[in-house]
Design an enzyme around this catalytic site. Structure first.
Site, PDB file in Angstrom:
ATOM      1  N   VAL A   1      31.988  38.962  33.699  1.00 16.32           N
ATOM      2  CA  VAL A   1      31.029  38.475  34.701  1.00 16.32           C
ATOM      3  C   VAL A   1      29.764  39.339  34.719  1.00 16.32           C
ATOM      4  CG1 VAL A   1      30.718  37.797  37.104  1.00 16.32           C
ATOM      5  CG2 VAL A   1      32.984  37.639  36.074  1.00 16.32           C
TER       6      VAL A   1
ATOM      7  N   GLU B   1      29.996  34.009  46.602  1.00 13.62           N
ATOM      8  CA  GLU B   1      30.153  32.672  45.997  1.00 13.62           C
ATOM      9  C   GLU B   1      31.054  32.683  44.767  1.00 13.62           C
ATOM     10  OE1 GLU B   1      30.412  29.239  45.985  1.00 13.62           O
ATOM     11  OE2 GLU B   1      28.506  29.360  47.040  1.00 13.62           O
TER      12      GLU B   1
ATOM     13  N   GLU C   1      45.413  36.890  33.898  1.00 20.65           N
ATOM     14  CA  GLU C   1      44.939  38.153  34.463  1.00 20.65           C
ATOM     15  C   GLU C   1      45.797  39.279  33.868  1.00 20.65           C
ATOM     16  OE1 GLU C   1      42.677  38.637  37.181  1.00 20.65           O
ATOM     17  OE2 GLU C   1      42.244  36.529  37.556  1.00 20.65           O
TER      18      GLU C   1
ATOM     19  N   ASP D   1      46.278  34.750  43.171  1.00 21.86           N
ATOM     20  CA  ASP D   1      44.820  34.632  42.959  1.00 21.86           C
ATOM     21  C   ASP D   1      44.266  33.405  43.692  1.00 21.86           C
ATOM     22  OD1 ASP D   1      42.259  35.000  41.186  1.00 21.86           O
ATOM     23  OD2 ASP D   1      42.910  32.938  40.833  1.00 21.86           O
TER      24      ASP D   1
ATOM     25  N   LYS E   1      41.729  33.002  47.219  1.00 16.82           N
ATOM     26  CA  LYS E   1      40.541  32.133  47.324  1.00 16.82           C
ATOM     27  C   LYS E   1      40.671  31.195  48.530  1.00 16.82           C
ATOM     28  CE  LYS E   1      40.075  32.329  42.295  1.00 16.82           C
ATOM     29  NZ  LYS E   1      40.504  31.738  41.014  1.00 16.82           N
TER      30      LYS E   1
ATOM     31  N   GLY F   1      35.057  32.172  33.717  1.00 19.90           N
ATOM     32  CA  GLY F   1      34.269  32.307  32.495  1.00 19.90           C
ATOM     33  C   GLY F   1      32.913  32.938  32.775  1.00 19.90           C
TER      34      GLY F   1
END
Ligand code: NAP
Ligand code: HSE
Length: 428
Positions: free
Chosen positions: A15, A131, A192, A203, A207, A304
């Site tokens: 990222v 975000e 992961e 995970d 979220k 990604g």
């Protein structure tokens, strides 16, 4: 043009490197849109020598992300290291204490420490934006916080772990068992470092906990999430559910009920023809329901380099433009402690079992379900294989408690060869 917005980026992996690339490649576009340049002052990662596919020589280097977070030439600390505690949390706290805004993609940190960090930020008149932490490139936090701000939200649900959706759809399409597809996902680099985060539903649960806080004005409470991963899902579950018109999804659902806030992340069946049912591979989908807008469906890449960096840039650009929204869409000190629903909303269930070839076997099961107030909607029996036959039952709506008690009684009927599998059917 006004003064630049100066970033300090900690974490230069998938990222972080993606964010640096966008800022370098799109400097003019970003400046034009924000009305000011967006620049990078300094970066940090563990290894200074690693080739990250993007030049870093223009930026100061800090070995210590906390030192980076405190630098005078940094306005926004961009945390892209990961981990619920450790350097990510220490550097985020240091950045806020030093008067910086924070942008992060770290759902694990926010699901555990989000309330405290939001309170710290707001006490210092700073923002923490995230975000990229939910559903990668899908602008779901913005949609919920801003686009749907005029709605009472009734339900938030979605498929928010691409790895699990890849595993489930690959099992279905290739007819492969879970263990084989899990290994395939591993080789593709989907999992992961701790795969339990993916396949255990953690995970995706992180979220969902963040979205629930925004939707219902409650303090993030990941501890109250009912979690179940996809490890127990067999190829038989997938193919037989398909015969009944369903797909298996690791589905998160958050809704405020008369019994309190229901938050669950678990394998569910959804109609094969629904938008969620047709979601293939590693793609994510989030469904938002509000009293005024009805249902909104957002679909896109959940992970990604490009998609996640795109979401990080959305937050950076908001800050550059002077748009300052509270972390969870309202002041942190007004978020309430939600009472966790101790019982799930009633639902239809899919039951799969192997029944022995004995007269009255099916009748015994139907009677047992009936004794617990569970009515059968549809049923299918396959040909006997040796001395048993696979049987599928779709119930009408029932409570999880009634179903659990009924299933506990199955073995005493003497007609069930293996423990039954039960999967909730979600109305989508
Ligand atoms: P990653 O590829 O593993 O990169 C992590 C980066 O953090 C690496 O550059 C690493 O340095 C650096 N780092 C780790 N510990 C550090 C420390 N103590 N000090 C300084 N730097 C440190 O991870 P990622 O996939 O980019 O994920 C970053 C964050 O985004 C995580 O919170 C993740 O959950 C979230 N996220 C990721 C995706 C995705 O698609 N990858 C999607 C949504 C959200 P080295 O490179 O030197 O080892
Ligand atoms: N492991 C996550 C997934 C990455 O598979 O969706 C993005 O959060």
């Amino acid at each position: 043009m006004t003064s630049p917005l100066r970033l300090g980026i900690a974490g230069l992996g998938t990222v972080g490197a993606g964010v640096v690339k966008i800022i370098r490649a799109e400097a003019e576009l970003l400046a034009a849109r924000a009305g000011r340049p967006v620049t990078i002052s300094a970066v940090s990662a563990r290894s200074r020598d690693k080739d990250r596919g993007v030049p870093l020589k223009d930026y100061a280097w800090e070995d210590d992300p906390v030192a980076l977070a405190k630098r005078d030439d940094v306005d926004v600390f961009v945390e892209l290291m990961g981990g619920s505690d450790g350097p990510a949390k220490a550097a985020t706290e240091a950045a806020l204490a030093a008067g910086k805004d924070v942008v992060t993609a770290n759902k694990a940190m926010l699901a555990i420490h989000g309330q405290a960090l939001a309170e710290q930020a707001e006490a210092a008149d700073r923002v923490v934006r995230f975000e990229a932490a939910v559903a990668g490139g899908i602008p779901v936090v913005k949609s919920l916080t801003e686009g749907l701000a005029g709605n009472n939200m009734t339900r938030v649900m979605g498929v928010m772990n691409g790895t699990c959706n890849y595993i489930l759809t690959r099992m279905e399409n290739a007819g492969l068992p879970y263990a084989e597809v899990f290994e395939e996902a591993n080789k593709l680099g989907y999992l992961e470092a701790d795969p339990t985060l993916d396949v255990g539903g953690i995970d995706a649960g992180h979220k969902l906990a963040l979205l629930a806080s925004i939707a219902f004005g409650t303090k993030v409470n990941f501890g109250a999430m009912q979690l179940e991963g996809i490890e127990r899902i067999s190829i038989d579950d997938i193919t037989r559910a398909g015969d009944m018109g369903y797909k298996v999804k690791l589905l998160g659902v958050a809704q405020m009920t008369g019994r309190g806030l229901e938050q669950r992340m678990s394998p569910c069946l959804v109609p094969a023809t629904s938008a969620l049912g047709q979601l293939e591979n590693a793609t994510n989908m989030v469904v938002l329901e509000g009293d005024q807008v009805g249902q909104i469906v957002l679909r896109g890449a959940g992970a990604g380099e490009g998609p996640t960096a795109s979401a990080v840039m959305s937050d950076v650009m908001d800050i550059a433009r002077g748009i300052r929204v509270s972390t969870f869409g309202r002041p942190a000190d007004t978020l309430v402690e939600a009472q966790a629903a101790n019982e799930l909303q009633p639902a239809a269930y899919y039951l799969r079992m192997e029944l022995q070839d004995k007269p009255g076997a099916l009748a015994k099961i139907a009677t047992l379900l009936g004794e617990h107030g569970i009515s059968i909607d549809r049923m299918r029996q396959y040909n006997h294989e040796m001395s048993t036959a696979p049987v599928l039952i779709v119930t009408h709506k029932t409570t999880k408690d009634a179903l659990t008690v009924a299933l506990d009684g199955f073995s005493a009927t003497g007609v069930v060869a293996t423990p039954p599998v039960a999967i909730r059917i979600e109305e989508v």
